[in-house]
Design an enzyme around this catalytic site. Structure first.
Site, short mmCIF file in Angstrom:
data_model
loop_
_atom_site.label_atom_id
_atom_site.label_comp_id
_atom_site.label_asym_id
_atom_site.label_seq_id
_atom_site.Cartn_x
_atom_site.Cartn_y
_atom_site.Cartn_z
N ASP A 65 1.23 -0.14 -0.23
CA ASP A 65 1.97 1.08 0.10
C ASP A 65 2.16 1.96 -1.14
O ASP A 65 2.44 1.46 -2.23
CB ASP A 65 3.35 0.65 0.65
N GLU A 104 -2.95 2.71 0.32
CA GLU A 104 -2.35 3.92 0.87
C GLU A 104 -2.21 4.92 -0.26
O GLU A 104 -1.24 4.90 -1.01
CB GLU A 104 -0.97 3.64 1.49
C1 BGC Z 1 5.25 4.59 4.25
C2 BGC Z 1 6.44 5.34 4.75
C3 BGC Z 1 7.61 5.08 3.81
C4 BGC Z 1 7.23 5.39 2.36
C5 BGC Z 1 8.28 5.01 1.38
C6 BGC Z 1 5.02 5.20 2.88
O1 BGC Z 1 3.85 5.03 2.35
O2 BGC Z 1 4.12 4.75 5.09
O3 BGC Z 1 6.77 4.99 6.07
O4 BGC Z 1 8.70 5.88 4.19
O5 BGC Z 1 6.05 4.73 2.03
O6 BGC Z 1 8.52 3.67 1.43
#
Ligand code: BGC
Length: 554
Positions: free
Chosen positions: A213, A255
């Site tokens: 993430d 991501e």
């Molecule tokens: C996630 C979000 C989240 C953010 C902060 C992103 O990459 O997809 O849903 O709010 O990270 O944690």
């Protein structure tokens, strides 16, 4: 009693399994509630694995399920190694992995390493620790809020700054997202050591892949925008090495919401992430559809660099977040808002918080076309739960919760999602006359041979027969009509031509296919042979929003 973790092996050992995968994104909370407390849980998800398998899915990506104050729906993690008790326990998780693997389904979970919740013991320890100590340095602190001024604010609707004052530590801490999500400090080697430990904890339990993430923001440096810095790539290479040294056939999915030339850096030389989302192409699919013009897609595909052979793009139409408009120009963003967010409540941060079906005005031909594109354009497709039945959204709910409502299984109470009293549900299910559970649900669509659900199953089935869709090259095909998008996917002996009409009117097109003279294309969705390709450009007609998948090899 929970059993100790046991490694669980997969159904096949091809390290490139993800290239042929069809991924289904699901939130434990939203899928099926087995114990009637109003929240979905692992036992409920296990009960619905046959449904997921019946769609033709080969891999499930689950959103964060760890203990958390749930101020960011679980991306605010308070304990990296446990299961949120509302969703089950580690034993349920392991049973889920086993049951998924028995059905040939792989599992991707989340490794959220950019930040933790402020409730994480590391942060609680850090704010009490002495300035300059190792414990304090798990996070990024400063005496002023003036450092790293060139970093943008991502959650610009709610956060005035990337710094927040902590009265306990008597210092500012750095956060790229909500102020309750302090960023970890990857300049401290202890942080990476802990992250590797957490990674192994889940990989030991048989997790097949980890979504990394918010990966561009690991490192901060003054004078930069604090994104995609070289030091971040060093960290990722170390993480990948720790994975490769200990496990086989596992995956990192990056991501990184960035331009193609920056995202490809996350593949490294094949030594960082194996997969990364193609963020820039996603809004352009919607843009091109509304403009009835293929050029936005062709241009971004031309701008997409080649990637290492063992790597793969992840393609998607929607997910649990807003439809992000960070990777478009200012003009394109204004166009997208005008076209797809007619009410101010539909916007959030730099994006649109709507689901696929409402975005496409519930038009079946448009929904089919967009799925046809995401399943054929490039890489591995990811389907967001509920979009296979055309679920709607609820823009009255706060933040991005309008696209995270309970899965609609049937016409029973709470749409068959939960037996809890309505007031106990984590979110009201949709009950409006267009997309409420009485109008849109799995049971009804299973019984209707012409439903969207059955169409999605059928198209996935066709896609899975041709490796060219997952592994092939992309070549745009010149044609006479900008409203028509045409491209070839080629892998080994397989050649598939995709021709898609982005217009809401019937169109005719002449395609430059001289290389294939003498071939009679086979439309593989309907098993229909088309007329032979001759000397002159190949002429086709397409009804509004129609698309063909034409096999050109014999
Ligand atoms: C996630 C979000 C989240 C953010 C902060 C992103 O990459 O997809 O849903 O709010 O990270 O944690």
């Amino acid at each position: 009693m929970p059993q100790p973790p046991k490694p669980i092996t997969h159904t096949d050992s091809d390290p490139l399994w993800f290239k042929d995968a069809i991924i289904y994104q699901v939130h434990i909370k939203s899928f099926f509630d087995s114990d009637g407390d109003g929240y979905g849980d692992f036992v409920g998800l296990i009960q619905k694995l046959d449904y997921i398998q019946s769609l033709g899915i080969t891999c499930i990506w689950i959103l964060p399920f760890y203990p958390s104050p749930l101020k960011d729906d679980g991306y605010d993690i308070a304990d990296y190694e446990q299961v949120n008790p509302t969703y089950g326990n580690l034993h349920d998780f392991q049973t889920f992995i086993k049951e998924a693997h028995q059905r040939g389904l792989r599992v991707i979970t989340e490794l959220v390493i950019n930040h933790t919740s402020d409730m994480h013991p590391w942060f609680q320890r850090a704010r009490l620790a002495e300035a300059g100590s190792k414990e304090r340095d798990f996070y990024v602190w400063s005496d002023t809020d003036q450092k790293y001024k060139d970093a943008r604010i991502i959650f610009c609707d709610t956060e005035p700054s990337n710094w927040t004052w902590d009265p306990v530590a008597k210092a500012f801490y750095w956060h790229r997202f909500f102020s309750h999500q302090p960023d970890l400090n990857f300049d401290n080697p202890d942080v990476l050591a802990e992250v590797i430990r957490v990674m192994k904890h889940w990989l030991d339990m048989g997790v097949d892949g980890l979504r990394l993430d918010a990966i561009p923001y690991l490192i901060e440096r003054d004078g930069t925008n604090c994104e995609n810095l070289p030091e971040t790539h060093v960290i990722l290479k170390e993480l990948r090495k720790a994975m490769e040294d200990n496990y086989e056939s596992r995956l990192f999915l990056a991501e990184a919401n960035q331009w193609p030339e920056d995202v490809v850096e996350y593949f490294g030389n094949g030594d960082e992430c194996q997969m990364a989302y193609h963020f820039p192409v996603m809004p352009r699919l919607y843009l091109a559809l509304h403009q009835q013009d293929s050029r936005a897609i062709i241009d971004i595909m031309a701008r997409t660099p080649a990637i290492p052979e063992q790597c793969q793009w992840a393609m998607f139409l929607r997910n649990h977040d807003e439809l992000t408009l960070e990777m478009v120009t200012d003009d394109e963003r204004a166009y997208m808002y005008a076209a797809y967010a007619e009410e101010p409540r539909m916007k959030i941060n730099v994006g649109i918080r709507r689901r696929l079906a409402p975005l496409l005005k519930y038009s079946r031909p448009r929904i089919e076309l967009m799925n046809g594109l995401v399943l054929s354009l490039l890489g591995t497709p990811i389907l967001y739960y509920g979009d296979e039945i055309g679920m709607g959204d609820n823009i009255q709910l706060w933040d991005r919760n309008g696209v995270r409502t309970p899965m609609q299984w049937n016409c029973d109470r709470n749409g068959g999602f939960s037996k809890a009293p309505f007031a106990n549900l984590y979110s009201p299910p949709l009950m409006d006359i267009v997309t409420g559970f009485e109008a849109v649900n799995v049971e009804a669509q299973q019984a209707n041979p012409s439903s969207l659900l059955n169409w999605i199953r059928a198209i996935i089935d066709v896609r899975k027969k041709y490796k060219a869709f997952g592994r092939g090259t992309f070549e745009a095909v010149n044609n006479s009509n900008h409203k028509i998008l045409s491209y070839i996917r080629r892998f080994e002996e397989q050649t598939i031509l995709v021709v898609a009409n982005l217009a809401q009117s019937a169109q005719s097109v002449a395609l430059e296919l001289a290389e294939f003279k003498g071939v009679s294309p086979l439309e593989i969705k309907g098993d229909a042979v088309f007329h032979e390709i001759g000397d002159s450009p190949y002429v086709l007609t397409l009804s509004p929003h129609a698309f063909y998948w034409l096999k050109l090899d014999s």
